[in-house]
Scaffold this motif. Structure first.
Motif, PDB file in Angstrom:
ATOM      1  N   THR A 184      -5.537  18.134  17.095  1.00 53.74           N
ATOM      2  CA  THR A 184      -5.599  16.634  16.288  1.00 53.74           C
ATOM      3  C   THR A 184      -5.314  15.551  17.550  1.00 53.74           C
ATOM      4  O   THR A 184      -4.436  15.713  18.205  1.00 53.74           O
ATOM      5  CB  THR A 184      -4.708  16.369  15.196  1.00 53.74           C
ATOM      6  N   ARG A 185      -6.231  14.802  17.761  1.00 55.21           N
ATOM      7  CA  ARG A 185      -6.364  13.786  18.737  1.00 55.21           C
ATOM      8  C   ARG A 185      -6.677  12.165  18.408  1.00 55.21           C
ATOM      9  O   ARG A 185      -6.452  11.317  19.108  1.00 55.21           O
ATOM     10  CB  ARG A 185      -7.306  14.060  19.794  1.00 55.21           C
ATOM     11  N   CYS A 186      -6.763  12.377  16.955  1.00 53.68           N
ATOM     12  CA  CYS A 186      -6.794  11.059  16.318  1.00 53.68           C
ATOM     13  C   CYS A 186      -6.612  10.982  14.911  1.00 53.68           C
ATOM     14  O   CYS A 186      -6.945  12.067  14.300  1.00 53.68           O
ATOM     15  CB  CYS A 186      -8.542  10.481  16.842  1.00 53.68           C
ATOM     16  N   VAL A 187      -6.176  10.062  14.308  1.00 57.42           N
ATOM     17  CA  VAL A 187      -5.870  10.186  12.601  1.00 57.42           C
ATOM     18  C   VAL A 187      -6.796   8.919  11.857  1.00 57.42           C
ATOM     19  O   VAL A 187      -6.658   7.897  12.507  1.00 57.42           O
ATOM     20  CB  VAL A 187      -4.391  10.133  12.342  1.00 57.42           C
ATOM     21  N   VAL A 188      -7.271   9.285  10.971  1.00 61.28           N
ATOM     22  CA  VAL A 188      -8.120   8.336  10.023  1.00 61.28           C
ATOM     23  C   VAL A 188      -7.427   8.557   8.577  1.00 61.28           C
ATOM     24  O   VAL A 188      -6.957   9.493   8.008  1.00 61.28           O
ATOM     25  CB  VAL A 188      -9.518   8.747   9.829  1.00 61.28           C
ATOM     26  N   VAL A 189      -6.673   7.381   8.169  1.00 58.89           N
ATOM     27  CA  VAL A 189      -6.419   7.164   6.744  1.00 58.89           C
ATOM     28  C   VAL A 189      -7.459   6.571   6.203  1.00 58.89           C
ATOM     29  O   VAL A 189      -7.892   5.418   6.115  1.00 58.89           O
ATOM     30  CB  VAL A 189      -4.975   6.360   6.769  1.00 58.89           C
ATOM     31  N   THR A 190      -7.729   6.876   4.610  1.00 52.75           N
ATOM     32  CA  THR A 190      -8.747   6.387   4.039  1.00 52.75           C
ATOM     33  C   THR A 190      -8.340   6.679   2.309  1.00 52.75           C
ATOM     34  O   THR A 190      -7.543   7.393   2.194  1.00 52.75           O
ATOM     35  CB  THR A 190     -10.107   6.637   4.223  1.00 52.75           C
ATOM     36  N   GLY A 191      -9.174   6.186   1.456  1.00 55.10           N
ATOM     37  CA  GLY A 191      -8.981   6.545   0.081  1.00 55.10           C
ATOM     38  C   GLY A 191     -10.070   7.287  -0.814  1.00 55.10           C
ATOM     39  O   GLY A 191     -11.104   6.960  -0.249  1.00 55.10           O
ATOM     40  N   GLU A 192      -9.552   8.072  -1.684  1.00 58.52           N
ATOM     41  CA  GLU A 192     -10.634   8.598  -2.300  1.00 58.52           C
ATOM     42  C   GLU A 192     -11.228   7.571  -3.442  1.00 58.52           C
ATOM     43  O   GLU A 192     -10.371   7.042  -3.955  1.00 58.52           O
ATOM     44  CB  GLU A 192     -10.151   9.734  -3.021  1.00 58.52           C
ATOM     45  N   GLY A 193     -12.624   7.865  -3.796  1.00 60.68           N
ATOM     46  CA  GLY A 193     -12.966   7.047  -4.991  1.00 60.68           C
ATOM     47  C   GLY A 193     -13.323   5.521  -4.411  1.00 60.68           C
ATOM     48  O   GLY A 193     -13.789   5.391  -3.268  1.00 60.68           O
ATOM     49  N   GLY A 194     -13.028   4.784  -5.331  1.00 58.90           N
ATOM     50  CA  GLY A 194     -13.742   3.316  -5.232  1.00 58.90           C
ATOM     51  C   GLY A 194     -12.527   2.331  -4.644  1.00 58.90           C
ATOM     52  O   GLY A 194     -12.781   1.011  -4.508  1.00 58.90           O
ATOM     53  N   ALA A 195     -11.268   2.693  -4.263  1.00 58.97           N
ATOM     54  CA  ALA A 195     -10.294   1.995  -3.823  1.00 58.97           C
ATOM     55  C   ALA A 195      -9.571   2.554  -2.606  1.00 58.97           C
ATOM     56  O   ALA A 195      -9.494   3.826  -2.568  1.00 58.97           O
ATOM     57  CB  ALA A 195      -9.246   1.585  -4.858  1.00 58.97           C
ATOM     58  N   PHE A 196      -8.948   1.916  -1.878  1.00 59.44           N
ATOM     59  CA  PHE A 196      -8.142   2.257  -0.671  1.00 59.44           C
ATOM     60  C   PHE A 196      -6.726   2.520  -1.193  1.00 59.44           C
ATOM     61  O   PHE A 196      -6.268   3.964  -1.028  1.00 59.44           O
ATOM     62  CB  PHE A 196      -8.138   1.326   0.412  1.00 59.44           C
ATOM     63  N   CYS A 197      -5.938   1.468  -1.616  1.00 63.95           N
ATOM     64  CA  CYS A 197      -4.779   1.826  -2.183  1.00 63.95           C
ATOM     65  C   CYS A 197      -4.475   0.500  -3.081  1.00 63.95           C
ATOM     66  O   CYS A 197      -4.482  -0.654  -2.685  1.00 63.95           O
ATOM     67  CB  CYS A 197      -3.671   2.004  -1.034  1.00 63.95           C
ATOM     68  N   ALA A 198      -4.045   0.595  -4.501  1.00 62.77           N
ATOM     69  CA  ALA A 198      -3.882  -0.409  -5.302  1.00 62.77           C
ATOM     70  C   ALA A 198      -2.432  -0.723  -5.242  1.00 62.77           C
ATOM     71  O   ALA A 198      -2.015  -1.763  -6.158  1.00 62.77           O
ATOM     72  CB  ALA A 198      -4.024  -0.118  -6.517  1.00 62.77           C
ATOM     73  N   GLY A 199      -1.746  -0.508  -4.315  1.00 57.59           N
ATOM     74  CA  GLY A 199      -0.105  -0.986  -4.061  1.00 57.59           C
ATOM     75  C   GLY A 199       0.709   0.175  -4.766  1.00 57.59           C
ATOM     76  O   GLY A 199       0.075   1.282  -4.952  1.00 57.59           O
ATOM     77  N   VAL A 200       1.923  -0.123  -5.148  1.00 58.32           N
ATOM     78  CA  VAL A 200       2.705   0.617  -5.765  1.00 58.32           C
ATOM     79  C   VAL A 200       2.514   0.874  -7.141  1.00 58.32           C
ATOM     80  O   VAL A 200       2.207  -0.168  -7.813  1.00 58.32           O
ATOM     81  CB  VAL A 200       4.317   0.078  -5.655  1.00 58.32           C
ATOM     82  N   ASP A 201       2.652   2.201  -7.682  1.00 57.38           N
ATOM     83  CA  ASP A 201       2.248   2.440  -9.001  1.00 57.38           C
ATOM     84  C   ASP A 201       3.413   1.960  -9.898  1.00 57.38           C
ATOM     85  O   ASP A 201       4.389   2.471 -10.041  1.00 57.38           O
ATOM     86  CB  ASP A 201       1.887   3.796  -9.127  1.00 57.38           C
ATOM     87  N   LEU A 202       3.108   0.870 -10.434  1.00 58.85           N
ATOM     88  CA  LEU A 202       4.233   0.166 -11.213  1.00 58.85           C
ATOM     89  C   LEU A 202       4.666   0.767 -12.522  1.00 58.85           C
ATOM     90  O   LEU A 202       5.673   0.937 -13.287  1.00 58.85           O
ATOM     91  CB  LEU A 202       4.093  -1.299 -11.587  1.00 58.85           C
ATOM     92  N   ARG A 203       3.378   1.729 -12.983  1.00 60.73           N
ATOM     93  CA  ARG A 203       3.574   2.137 -14.120  1.00 60.73           C
ATOM     94  C   ARG A 203       4.641   3.372 -14.236  1.00 60.73           C
ATOM     95  O   ARG A 203       5.155   4.148 -15.194  1.00 60.73           O
ATOM     96  CB  ARG A 203       2.201   2.816 -14.752  1.00 60.73           C
ATOM     97  N   ASP A 204       4.987   3.983 -13.036  1.00 60.78           N
ATOM     98  CA  ASP A 204       6.065   4.812 -12.624  1.00 60.78           C
ATOM     99  C   ASP A 204       7.471   4.577 -12.762  1.00 60.78           C
ATOM    100  O   ASP A 204       8.199   5.119 -12.978  1.00 60.78           O
ATOM    101  CB  ASP A 204       5.870   5.330 -11.356  1.00 60.78           C
ATOM    102  N   GLY A 205       7.618   2.906 -12.997  1.00 59.54           N
ATOM    103  CA  GLY A 205       8.856   2.528 -13.255  1.00 59.54           C
ATOM    104  C   GLY A 205       9.674   2.422 -11.772  1.00 59.54           C
ATOM    105  O   GLY A 205       9.044   2.649 -10.712  1.00 59.54           O
TER     106      GLY A 205
END
Length: 261
Positions: free
Chosen positions: A47-68
């Motif tokens: 591994t010489r480079c890292v890519v971070v992305t999201g599955e589906g139509g969003a990258f990341c909607a923030g913290v999941d508040l429904r988890d409490g």
């Protein structure tokens, strides 16, 4: 099903947030999985480079508040502890990883998701994607490095606008203001990122690691210090009536009625 999908090809480790049904909202499980994935990437000689992305139509909607919220012994939301355990290791992991990191923002990056996007060395956005530091809509300050990374990218005035008004930043504006490296048509995002990642993977990775280390060392206050301050601030705000109202309004899908209390 893993919350982080990992694939290594042609020297590039692709890490995909894998909760598309929740718009890749962040959980404690995501934090643990991402930390583990980054450690594996660092230890993998292929591994010489890292890519971070999201599955589906969003990258990341923030913290999941429904988890409490996790709670302190007195029953208050333990935002400082959650920040330290579930968010900080990922942000520091990305910033200190001795490999170039590309964050490929394929859709909305909100709250923690915006901080996560800015933690990469190169931020590439789909043209329809947006960044939104939505913490203020919950009566909170930005965390996860947002108060450190954003002002350094855009200056204090623009950072204040983004943080206090909480409005989405378009891909075009993110490039114009120096937050993002480039914006590309949605259908071209993965190819454009793969091309950049391939170029980085073929480059002098030890030099890249030295550049990252030098840039990190030159930042004052340090990201580590700022992350600690962010945790203290959000923890204090968790006791306010405005925070309770902000969370309630989010969960009930209605406008918040803040009173300043």
């Amino acid at each position: 099903m893993s919350t982080i999908k990992t694939e290594v090809r042609d020297g590039v480790c692709w890490l995909r947030l894998n909760r598309p049904e929740r718009r890749n909202a962040w959980t404690a499980e995501c934090g643990a999985a991402m930390t583990e994935a980054l450690l594996r990437a660092e230890a993998d000689p292929e591994t010489r480079c890292v890519v971070v992305t999201g599955e589906g139509g969003a990258f990341c909607a923030g913290v999941d508040l429904r988890d409490g919220f996790e709670r302190t012994p007195d029953g208050a939301p333990d935002l400082k502890g959650m920040h330290r355990r579930h968010f900080v290791p990922t942000i520091l992991g990305l910033r200190t990883l001795p490999l170039p990191v590309i964050t490929a923002v394929n859709g909305p990056a909100v709250g923690f998701g915006a901080s996560l996007a800015m933690a990469g060395d190169f931020l590439v956005m789909a043209e329809s994607a947006t960044l939104r530091l939505a913490f203020v809509s919950l009566g909170l300050n930005p965390d996860s490095g947002g108060t450190h990374l954003l002002p350094r990218a855009v200056g204090r005035q623009r950072a204040t606008e983004i943080a206090m008004l909480g409005e989405p930043v378009t891909a075009a504006k993110a490039v114009d203001w120096g937050i993002a490296h480039r914006a590309v048509p949605d259908a071209c995002l993965e190819d454009a990122v793969a091309e950049l990642a391939g170029r980085l993977a073929a480059g002098p990775t030890k030099a890249y690691a030295a550049i990252k280390r030098a840039f990190n060392s030159g930042e004052h206050p340090s990201l580590t210090e700022q992350l600690e301050l962010e945790g203290e601030l959000v923890h204090a705000l968790a006791t306010t009536a405005d925070f309770q109202e902000g969370v309630g309004a989010f969960l009930e899908r209605r406008p918040a009625r803040f009173t300043g209390a």
